[in-house]
Design a protein around this motif. Structure first.
Motif, short mmCIF file in Angstrom:
data_model
loop_
_atom_site.label_atom_id
_atom_site.label_comp_id
_atom_site.label_asym_id
_atom_site.label_seq_id
_atom_site.Cartn_x
_atom_site.Cartn_y
_atom_site.Cartn_z
N THR A 74 10.88 3.82 0.53
CA THR A 74 9.68 3.79 -0.31
C THR A 74 9.24 5.22 -0.64
N LYS A 75 9.23 6.05 0.38
CA LYS A 75 8.74 7.42 0.18
C LYS A 75 9.76 8.30 -0.54
N LYS A 103 0.84 -1.20 0.00
CA LYS A 103 0.00 0.00 0.00
C LYS A 103 0.88 1.25 0.00
N LEU A 104 1.92 1.23 0.84
CA LEU A 104 2.82 2.38 0.90
C LEU A 104 3.46 2.62 -0.48
N ASN A 149 7.69 -1.55 -6.51
CA ASN A 149 7.31 -2.43 -5.38
C ASN A 149 8.13 -3.72 -5.38
N GLN A 179 10.44 2.08 5.07
CA GLN A 179 9.40 3.08 4.81
C GLN A 179 9.98 4.33 4.17
N ASN A 203 2.22 1.79 -3.39
CA ASN A 203 1.21 2.33 -4.31
C ASN A 203 0.94 3.81 -4.01
N ASP A 204 0.81 4.12 -2.71
CA ASP A 204 0.51 5.51 -2.33
C ASP A 204 1.60 6.47 -2.81
N HIS A 205 2.85 5.97 -2.87
CA HIS A 205 3.96 6.86 -3.22
C HIS A 205 4.49 6.61 -4.63
#
Ligand code: PMP
Ligand code: GLN
Length: 381
Positions: free
Chosen positions: A337-338, A20-21, A29, A334, A23-25
């Protein structure tokens, strides 16, 4: 109304959280383990064929005959061990179900279950929901997660009911050896200890390693439930079709649980898989394919400050990042990812006390372009 949770400490699995993280950013993946490329078009055609042929009603509880037969034949050809297709092979809805059903068939309240950690996240909850008590043996990156069987032996008590194994291993990418089987056999001989062996990466094994399933040792075979899945082998993780191999009495108990979990598994896909498995190259070619993916990913991070031992199996590569930062692995996964758009899985989540050895797990079941861009970004750290 107040529902008292049976799993008060359980949240959402890390795979869902990180995907989800990602996809959000808009991140690449490389966290949750699934391919970002298509399966064989032949396999799609076969599913379509059986959908149109009207294979759309319940399959038998144990799975369709041709699929049970070809799995038994393949197991016999590869390892020289016979399973009776009618009594000892059961088709289920993914290895997750196989694991849950096997654990449920065996574990009673107060039984101890040996888990080698880091381990896949569904094992412990399945043990606990059945009233079992997890007993941990901790494997560490310092000796590349090798199993010290004297430690396993020391954890065995008269309450030990089950040992869970996983080879090739998620998340570490290690594989068990023939010597591991011999040491384990010496430990469980003359006991009533069962084995659940998670072998979903059976056909993703590299560098000439052999797949040493415990069923290849007679002392272990008679007490083992093999949990397999076609999701990884054929690039179809969303299909959720797996199987369990176990001697007759074990299979009988397994089926009693399976019938209350799902009763039976998606019919047209079983027919398609049965036909696709007739051609051994369809599964025997997968190791080479993924070894090339592993090598590609490693070549893409060659210039980075990560350190690693190449995975011997599975589609995951673990890397140590201690040269880059001392952040904890969850925070780093995290942040990456961001900030750089590459998602991974922090390996601490696979330890019950969240041991942080500064390791991230990357899934290399991705097209080359994704691996190249991810490698470029990771190499700048
Ligand atoms: N065991 C391991 C080690 C896995 O990595 C996975 C992930 N897919 C599973 C079991 C579950 O397999 P399935 O998707 O067939 O339920
Ligand atoms: N087996 C996959 C992994 O380890 C994930 C499966 C899942 O999302 N439950 O990443």
């Amino acid at each position: 109304m107040q529902l008292q949770s049976k799993q008060p400490h359980i949240g959402t699995t890390i795979f869902t959280v990180m995907s989800k993280l990602a996809n959000d950013h808009g991140a690449l993946n490389l966290s949750q383990g699934f391919p970002n490329f298509e399966c064989s078009s032949k396999l799609i055609e076969l599913v379509e064929k059986y959908l149109r042929k009207g294979m759309n009603q319940y399959a038998p509880l144990s799975g369709i005959q041709p699929l049970r037969e070809i799995i038994a034949q393949k197991t016999s050809e590869l390892y020289g061990i016979s399973y009776h297709p009618d009594q000892e092979v059961t088709i289920v809805s993914g290895a997750t179900e196989a694991l849950y059903a096997a654990i449920t068939a065996v574990v009673q309240t107060g039984d101890e279950v040996i888990l080698l950690e880091p381990n896949y996240d569904s094992y412990e909850p399945a043990v606990r929901l059945n009233g079992g008590i997890p007993v941990y043996v901790t494997l560490t990156p310092e000796n590349n997660y090798q199993i010290d069987w004297s430690v396993v032996k020391a954890k065995i008590t008269e309450k030990t009911k089950l040992i869970l194994l996983n080879t090739p291993h998620n998340p570490t990418g290690t594989v068990m050896s023939k010597d591991d089987l011999e040491q384990l056999a010496a430990i469980v001989k003359d006991t009533n200890i069962f084995i659940v062996s998670d072998e979903v990466y059976e056909h993703i094994i590299f560098d000439g390693h052999n797949h040493w399933s415990p069923i290849r040792h007679p002392e272990l075979q008679k007490r083992t439930f093999v949990c397999g899945s076609f999701g990884k082998t054929f690039h179809v993780t969303g299909w959720k079709v797996g199987y369990c191999l176990a001697p007759q009495q074990l299979s009988e108990e397994f089926r009693k649980v399976h019938q209350w979990l799902t009763f039976s598994t998606v019919t047209p896909i079983q027919y398609a898989l049965a036909e696709f498995l007739q051609e051994p190259d369809n599964y025997l070619s997968v190791s080479k394919f993924y070894q090339e993916k592993r090598d590609k990913f490693i070549s893409c991070i060659q210039g980075s400050r990560f350190e690693w031992t190449p995975a011997s199996g599975s589609f995951f590569q673990c890397v140590n990042y201690a040269n880059i930062t001392d952040e904890n692995d969850l925070a780093l996964a995290q942040r990456l990812t961001k900030e750089i758009g590459v998602a991974s899985i922090p390996v601490s989540v696979f330890y019950h006390q969240k041991n942080d050895y500064k390791i991230l797990r990357f899934c290399f079941a991705k097209d080359d372009q994704t691996l190249e861009i991810a490698g470029e970004r990771l190499s700048k750290l």
